[in-house]
Scaffold this motif. Structure first.
Motif, PDB file in Angstrom:
ATOM      1  N   GLU A  33       0.845  -1.150   0.081  1.00 24.10           N
ATOM      2  CA  GLU A  33      -0.174  -0.097   0.039  1.00 24.10           C
ATOM      3  C   GLU A  33       0.762   1.333   0.103  1.00 24.10           C
ATOM      4  OE1 GLU A  33      -2.009  -0.868   3.694  1.00 24.10           O
ATOM      5  OE2 GLU A  33      -4.028  -1.365   2.517  1.00 24.10           O
ATOM      6  N   ARG A  34       2.291   1.184  -0.058  1.00 27.51           N
ATOM      7  CA  ARG A  34       3.206   2.325   0.188  1.00 27.51           C
ATOM      8  C   ARG A  34       3.078   3.113  -1.103  1.00 27.51           C
ATOM      9  NH1 ARG A  34       5.923   2.571   4.474  1.00 27.51           N
ATOM     10  NH2 ARG A  34       7.740   4.093   3.428  1.00 27.51           N
TER      11      ARG A  34
ATOM     12  N   GLN B  37       3.937   3.630  -6.873  1.00 24.29           N
ATOM     13  CA  GLN B  37       4.367   4.933  -7.826  1.00 24.29           C
ATOM     14  C   GLN B  37       5.548   4.423  -8.734  1.00 24.29           C
ATOM     15  OE1 GLN B  37       4.470   8.961  -6.440  1.00 24.29           O
ATOM     16  NE2 GLN B  37       6.312   9.221  -6.943  1.00 24.29           N
ATOM     17  N   ARG B  38       6.615   4.186  -8.180  1.00 17.81           N
ATOM     18  CA  ARG B  38       7.858   3.790  -8.828  1.00 17.81           C
ATOM     19  C   ARG B  38       7.803   2.468  -9.387  1.00 17.81           C
ATOM     20  NH1 ARG B  38      12.478   5.293  -4.243  1.00 17.81           N
ATOM     21  NH2 ARG B  38      12.031   7.754  -4.160  1.00 17.81           N
TER      22      ARG B  38
ATOM     23  N   TYR C  60      -3.387   7.212 -10.937  1.00 16.75           N
ATOM     24  CA  TYR C  60      -2.253   7.472 -10.111  1.00 16.75           C
ATOM     25  C   TYR C  60      -0.840   7.223 -10.863  1.00 16.75           C
ATOM     26  CZ  TYR C  60       1.088   7.977  -6.065  1.00 16.75           C
ATOM     27  OH  TYR C  60       2.259   8.573  -5.513  1.00 16.75           O
ATOM     28  N   VAL C  61      -0.866   5.801 -11.217  1.00 12.78           N
ATOM     29  CA  VAL C  61       0.111   5.522 -12.122  1.00 12.78           C
ATOM     30  C   VAL C  61       0.213   6.311 -13.398  1.00 12.78           C
ATOM     31  CG1 VAL C  61       1.233   3.611 -13.235  1.00 12.78           C
ATOM     32  CG2 VAL C  61       0.289   3.247 -11.062  1.00 12.78           C
ATOM     33  N   TYR C  62      -0.806   6.366 -13.991  1.00 12.56           N
ATOM     34  CA  TYR C  62      -0.706   7.074 -15.362  1.00 12.56           C
ATOM     35  C   TYR C  62      -0.238   8.845 -14.935  1.00 12.56           C
ATOM     36  CZ  TYR C  62      -2.349   9.795 -19.042  1.00 12.56           C
ATOM     37  OH  TYR C  62      -2.434  10.699 -20.368  1.00 12.56           O
TER      38      TYR C  62
ATOM     39  N   VAL D 107      16.660   1.931  -6.929  1.00 13.49           N
ATOM     40  CA  VAL D 107      15.624   2.601  -6.410  1.00 13.49           C
ATOM     41  C   VAL D 107      14.514   2.886  -6.953  1.00 13.49           C
ATOM     42  CG1 VAL D 107      17.584   3.566  -4.731  1.00 13.49           C
ATOM     43  CG2 VAL D 107      17.023   4.484  -7.060  1.00 13.49           C
ATOM     44  N   HIS D 108      14.827   3.000  -8.334  1.00 12.93           N
ATOM     45  CA  HIS D 108      13.560   3.597  -9.383  1.00 12.93           C
ATOM     46  C   HIS D 108      12.494   2.404  -9.508  1.00 12.93           C
ATOM     47  CE1 HIS D 108      15.545   7.282 -10.345  1.00 12.93           C
ATOM     48  NE2 HIS D 108      16.622   6.469 -10.799  1.00 12.93           N
TER      49      HIS D 108
END
Length: 213
Positions: free
Chosen positions: A75-76, A81-82, A157-159, A196-197
């Motif tokens: 859920e982070r 996102q990454r 959100y990802v978009y 990290v990405h």
């Protein structure tokens, strides 16, 4: 649950395709793969139209479908996102197998977020270990804590993270996003803080070989 009643779901497992040596315990991360159609609006964008990153993704994926990826095991925010935007941008050619290899690990993983043993010492949550820089202990098959409806919502959100080019600098966009179908895919990975990405996960797919921060 759908408008027509209960819907069955058979998860898919992606094969390891990396050409590099693998060190560490392999975990199959649950990820929603959404067949997505996006119609961006340029009415509010003065000047000559430029091709969005999503349009480049669609062109690169042709003649196949373009997919939006939403992690289902966390859920982070930065994980969704990454990792979600990385998978979506790369559009990996997954070698998929129907079902998962360890049936005994599948059902308990689904229950880890909903069962509390009265009188028993609470186990450390994998995300708490992750915050401390330690590898989260997700087992062979990660938990599935985000359902398909939540994944459809997080696809927006990802978009937006993808459309902004810089995941930490989201900006408002005018668009229409429609999800036609979804699959639950378990993607092989190992914990590696250098990536990290990809939220510190090294995806064991050839498309991610060499993508070290």
């Amino acid at each position: 649950m759908t408008a027509d009643g209960l819907a069955s779901l058979w998860p898919l497992r992606a094969s390891v395709t990396t050409e590099l040596a693998v060190a560490g315990a392999v975990t199959y991360l649950a990820v929603w793969r959404l067949e997505t159609f996006v119609s961006p609006s340029r009415a509010a964008s003065p000047g000559p139209a430029t091709e969005s990153l999503w349009e480049k993704v669609v062109r690169a994926a042709a003649p196949g479908a373009a997919y939006m990826y939403v992690p289902a095991f966390s859920e982070r925010r930065y994980v969704v996102q990454r990792l979600g935007s990385s998978l979506t941008r790369v559009q990996p050619a997954l070698e998929l197998t129907r079902g998962v290899s360890t049936a005994s690990a599948w059902e308990p993983a689904l229950l880890t977020r909903t069962i509390t043993l009265v009188g028993a010492r609470a186990q450390e949550h994998p995300q708490e270990r992750e915050e401390e820089g330690e590898a989260p202990d997700l087992g062979l098959l990660s938990p599935v804590i985000l359902g398909r409806q939540t994944a459809r919502t997080l696809a927006h959100y990802v978009y937006q993270a993808l459309d902004s080019y810089e995941p930490r600098d989201l900006r408002p966009v005018d668009y229409e996003l429609v999800v036609a179908a979804e699959d639950l895919v378990f993607v092989p990975a190992v914990w590696d803080p250098r990536y990290v990405h990809e939220a510190n996960w090294r995806l064991l797919l050839r498309e991610f070989d060499g993508l070290v921060a």
